[in-house]
Design an enzyme around this catalytic site. Structure first.
Site, PDB file in Angstrom:
ATOM      1  N   ARG A   1       0.838  -1.197   0.000  1.00  0.00           N
ATOM      2  CA  ARG A   1       0.000   0.000   0.000  1.00  0.00           C
ATOM      3  C   ARG A   1       0.877   1.252   0.000  1.00  0.00           C
ATOM      4  NH1 ARG A   1      -5.493   0.223  -0.450  1.00  0.00           N
ATOM      5  NH2 ARG A   1      -5.475   1.858   1.109  1.00  0.00           N
TER       6      ARG A   1
ATOM      7  N   THR B   1       4.208  -8.356   6.257  1.00  0.00           N
ATOM      8  CA  THR B   1       4.228  -9.753   5.846  1.00  0.00           C
ATOM      9  C   THR B   1       4.831  -9.859   4.447  1.00  0.00           C
ATOM     10  OG1 THR B   1       1.933  -9.504   5.124  1.00  0.00           O
ATOM     11  CG2 THR B   1       2.311 -10.602   7.246  1.00  0.00           C
TER      12      THR B   1
ATOM     13  N   LYS C   1       5.408   4.068   5.019  1.00  0.00           N
ATOM     14  CA  LYS C   1       6.126   3.001   4.324  1.00  0.00           C
ATOM     15  C   LYS C   1       7.260   3.570   3.462  1.00  0.00           C
ATOM     16  CE  LYS C   1       2.168  -0.237   4.202  1.00  0.00           C
ATOM     17  NZ  LYS C   1       2.676  -1.543   4.678  1.00  0.00           N
TER      18      LYS C   1
HETATM   19  C1  LIG Z   1       1.347  -9.415   1.561  1.00  0.00           C
HETATM   20  C2  LIG Z   1       0.480  -8.400   0.983  1.00  0.00           C
HETATM   21  C3  LIG Z   1       0.352  -7.148   1.596  1.00  0.00           C
HETATM   22  C4  LIG Z   1       1.153  -6.748   2.820  1.00  0.00           C
HETATM   23  O1  LIG Z   1       2.401  -6.239   2.388  1.00  0.00           O
HETATM   24  P1  LIG Z   1       3.333  -5.360   3.353  1.00  0.00           P
HETATM   25  O2  LIG Z   1       4.569  -5.173   2.538  1.00  0.00           O
HETATM   26  O3  LIG Z   1       3.575  -6.178   4.562  1.00  0.00           O
HETATM   27  O4  LIG Z   1       2.626  -4.098   3.620  1.00  0.00           O
HETATM   28  C5  LIG Z   1      -0.474  -6.212   1.021  1.00  0.00           C
HETATM   29  N1  LIG Z   1      -1.171  -6.492  -0.099  1.00  0.00           N
HETATM   30  C6  LIG Z   1      -1.071  -7.679  -0.721  1.00  0.00           C
HETATM   31  C7  LIG Z   1      -1.839  -7.906  -1.969  1.00  0.00           C
HETATM   32  C8  LIG Z   1      -0.258  -8.676  -0.202  1.00  0.00           C
HETATM   33  O5  LIG Z   1      -0.177  -9.852  -0.830  1.00  0.00           O
END
Ligand SMILES: *Cc1c(COP(=O)(O)O)cnc(C)c1O
Length: 809
Positions: free
Chosen positions: A550, A657, A555
């Site tokens: 996002r 994640t 971030k």
């Molecule tokens: C894993 C995932 C996220 C989370 O990503 P982060 O880098 O931890 O913010 C967000 N959107 C999608 C589609 C994902 O697969």
């Protein structure tokens, strides 16, 4: 539950499977093989695969019932599940069979998988976590239900027009949804508004309006197909969908008005991440799905166990963030008003039943509702919240809390317009409150919940997030999976921590070569996709440097873009140096009302346009913003990444994640000591990750002691040149002032400390360059990342929840 309690139907032969797909196509879709279009074949395939799942599903439900098992209920306003066919077929281990059956009809499984809509019933990490957890719960044979909302329009589809984000509705149900089962018999009355009356000692809530919640179930198949759980999403319906009196009187709109109002409830997902939506509709959605879920849980408990007293022994309800926190008051209402419980007895049952997962420390993201709105919409719950609060504050007082502490603990925020604090409600009503990474949990104790933690010091615990290795390794990266199996056998498919057996292979040059070849082939596939979808050529031999998530200021996509511009300037000034060719890949959506985030998307696109067209740099640096980030796009990009950008301001990313997905697919991380990056570093080792920047403590200290970004920018020639270039319109000649405000924000304030971390980030990037040139050392590090991050499997996370919070293992 043990696996042999569920039936294992015999494997039908490929021909029988092909026959059954054709039979489904004809009798269920109503087309013959000649007339059928790809979507018809997809639906016929899903229906056929589903038949196999349904038998396992019913067997799982019966086995849980026969065992009198405690059930886990995961309440989440978001489930970012993505496509399901590949997931189901892989977990059933029927990929080869289905591929061959479809080939008999001249169809390709991989192509059909690609046209399945991506179910985007979530914004980002929080929703994807819920989806990974559902898959792990089923893979661990734990009886569980996910509860959420069946949004007709989930996350918007992002188009990039002239570099700007444009939000389009995503119509994921356009071709119907062959995975789901509507359960008309599972319908509940959900009231809003009205008044509360008391007769004798009975309290009566007479809502002014009501809608009906209808269950729509999707089976969730675990690994090896042994266990199947239910994802139950609620649909809103008016009780009397058409008022015939009005219709007959010619008032057609009035006749359908209730239906339209009801359907509005489940029409859209609020496209927000880390900022609460203040709209009344959002609170209605939260109560709607909480109430339906609590009623369903109580009904099932009574049906199976007879006695509501034993609810905490047979049901564990986990709140995914505060969005379902009103469930605490709803269960209290059901126990007191419908089951004649005294307040204190109801409160004990409630606390023993609920657990709450916190996902953010950002103060602006802590959900609270104006008390006047809460009271108008949920008058009975307001009374219950007051009663809970009175009890809570009594306990705080007798424990010696001072006035300031009492004010922080209170469920009501009394500063300014009075508001109901959902995080405090969730905390008070739960026996377990967990953070999602070690640092985050530690900061929770010191910040948002400092006073509640002092009062209830045993409740807060950590459960570091995880990802399902089925989707995020096995399915998205078949090349790497095959290579790992060859090296260490199949054990890692059932226990991701067995990936550690791969560690010694980092020193095997033959293995390194094959590992590098798999990475390259994934990069070629991504390069082809980017060429086909964006008409941009990228070189698979360049480093793929990826930031997909996002778009949010914390971030710090901006840090990455500014450093990209600095690198561009450096290459132009010193073309003779031995630069490491890079492709900078970005993807991500910005909340539609988040102007700065949208401007960052435009900036990435403006920088891309200029850099990609510059003959001096175009072989050394490419920039691409790939549109419409979603689960399916992540599944393509992650296996092809060399470098994973996890560069949030320390203390602000609860876990992340995405960082885990990349490491498990052999990308090296460049990141701050934030969220789960810290735990990734602890496992992969300092030599296999690039850490830079301030720690969370240093960020806090700098803010407290007065941070002066202007002097930082002036002191860094590279940063100054990049920022002034962007600010003066070098990348936006059509509108030179476009980024003056965005860059001005770095000079005055710079809340996210882009300037403070810039030099260290740029230096870390040059270390990355140097390491990438030594391709053998790079590949060895990549292998060590894969080998050492098995712990980040969501199976491990779920085992910890099961053991410590739910007591079901
Ligand atoms: C894993 C995932 C996220 C989370 O990503 P982060 O880098 O931890 O913010 C967000 N959107 C999608 C589609 C994902 O697969």
């Amino acid at each position: 539950m043990t696996s042999d309690t569920a039936v294992q139907p015999p494997e039908p032969t490929v021909q029988a499977l092909a026959d059954s797909i054709l039979d489904t196509l004809v009798h269920r879709i109503g087309k013959d093989a000649q007339a059928a279009r790809p979507h018809d074949w997809l639906a016929a395939t899903i229906f056929t695969v589903r038949n196999d799942i349904v038998e396992r599903w019913m067997a799982s439900t019966k086995a849980a019932h026969a065992a009198g098992a405690k059930r886990v209920y995961y309440l989440s306003l978001e489930f970012l599940i993505g496509r399901l066919l590949r997931d189901a077929v892989t977990n059933l281990q029927r990929s080869d069979e289905v591929t061959r059956a479809l080939a008999i009809h001249g169809q390709t499984l991989a192509e059909l998988e690609e046209i399945e809509p991506d179910a985007a019933l979530g914004n980002g990490g929080l929703g994807r976590l819920a989806a990974c957890f559902m898959e792990s719960l089923a893979s661990l044979d734990l009886p569980a239900y996910g509860y959420g909302i069946r949004y007709v329009n989930g996350m918007f589809r992002q188009r990039i027009d002239d570099g700007w984000q444009v939000e389009m509705p995503e119509n994921w149900l356009a071709h119907g949804n062959p995975w789901e089962f509507e359960r008309r018999e599972s319908a509940y009355f959900i009231g809003f508004g009205g008044e509360v009356t008391i007769t004798g000692n009975r309290v009566h809530w007479n809502p002014a309006e009501a809608v009906e919640a209808i269950a729509v179930d999707t089976p969730v198949v675990g690994w090896r197909g042994k266990w199947v759980n239910t994802l139950r999403l609620w649909n809103a319906r008016a009780f009397d969908p058409i008022k015939l009196d009005k219709f007959n009187a010619g008032d057609f709109e009035g006749a359908l008005g209730d239906q339209m109002r009801a359907e509005t409830l489940t029409r859209v997902l609020y496209p927000n991440d880390s900022t609460p939506a203040g709209q009344e509709l959002r609170l209605r959605q939260e109560y709607f799905f909480s109430s339906a879920s609590i009623q369903d849980i109580v009904r099932r408990h009574i049906q199976y166990f007879g006695d509501i007293q034993t609810l905490p022994d047979k049901a564990a309800i986990q709140l995914n963030d505060t969005h379902p926190a009103v469930s605490v008051a709803e269960l209290m209402r059901v126990l007191i008003d419908h089951h004649d419980f005294a307040f204190d007895a109801a409160w004990e049952i409630t606390k023993r039943t609920f657990g709450y997962t916190n996902h953010t420390l950002l103060p602006e993201a802590l959900e609270s509702w104006p008390l006047s709105l809460f009271e108008r919409l949920l008058p009975r719950h307001m009374q219950i919240v007051y009663q809970i609060n009175a009890k809570l504050l009594r306990e705080a007082r007798s424990a010696g809390s001072n006035d300031q502490s009492i004010a922080a603990i209170s469920l009501i925020d009394e500063g300014g317009e009075r508001r109901v604090r959902m995080a405090n409600l969730a905390f008070a009503g739960s026996h377990s409150i967990n953070g999602v990474a070690a640092l985050h949990t530690d900061l929770m104790k010191k910040t948002v919940f400092a006073d509640l933690h002092r009062l209830y010091p045993t409740r807060i615990n950590n459960k570091t997030n995880g990802i399902t290795p089925r989707r995020w390794l096995q399915q998205c990266n078949p090349g790497l999976t095959a290579l790992i199996r060859e090296a260490i056998g199949d054990g890692f498919l059932d226990d991701a921590e067995r990936l550690i057996d791969l560690d010694p292979f980092a020193e095997d040059s033959g293995f390194r070569e094959r590992f590098a070849a798999v990475k390259r082939s994934n990069k070629v596939m991504l390069a082809n996709h980017i060429f086909e979808s964006m008409n941009l050529r990228i070189d698979p031999d360049a480093m793929f440097d990826v930031q997909i998530k996002r778009i949010h200021e914390y971030k710090r996509q901006l840090l990455n873009i500014v450093e990209t511009v600095a690198l561009y300037d450096q290459i132009r000034s010193h073309p003779e140096r031995d630069w490491t060719p890079r492709v900078k890949l970005f993807a991500g959506k910005a909340a539609s009302s988040y102007q700065n985030a949208k401007l960052v998307i435009k900036l990435a696109n403006d920088v891309a346009r200029r850099v990609n067209a510059d003959p001096m740099t175009r072989d050394l640096l490419r920039v691409a913003f790939v549109p419409n980030y979603n689960v399916s796009l992540a599944e393509r990009i992650v296996p092809a990444a060399d470098l994973s950008e996890q560069i949030s301001t320390a203390g602000m990313e609860a876990s992340g994640t995405g960082n885990m997905k990349f490491a498990m697919n052999g990308a090296l991380t460049i990141g701050t000591l934030d969220g789960a990056n810290i735990e990734i570093k602890d496992r992969v080792g300092d030599d296999n990750i690039f850490i830079f920047g301030m720690t969370a403590d240093e960020v806090e200290a700098k803010r407290a002691n007065g941070y002066d970004p202007r002097s930082v920018i002036e002191a860094s020639p590279e940063l100054r040149q990049a920022v002034s270039g962007i600010a003066s319109g070098v990348f936006s000649p059509d509108d030179p002032g476009r980024y003056a405000g965005l860059m001005g924000g770095l000079y005055d304030g710079d809340w996210f400390m882009v300037a403070a971390d810039f030099d260290d980030y740029a230096a870390a990037q040059r270390r990355v360059d140097a390491r990438y040139v030594d391709r053998d050392a790079w590949t060895a590090s990549a292998i060590r990342n894969v080998a050492r991050v098995g712990w980040f499997s969501s199976d491990r996370t779920i085992r910890e929840y099961a053991r410590d919070i739910w007591t079901v293992m």
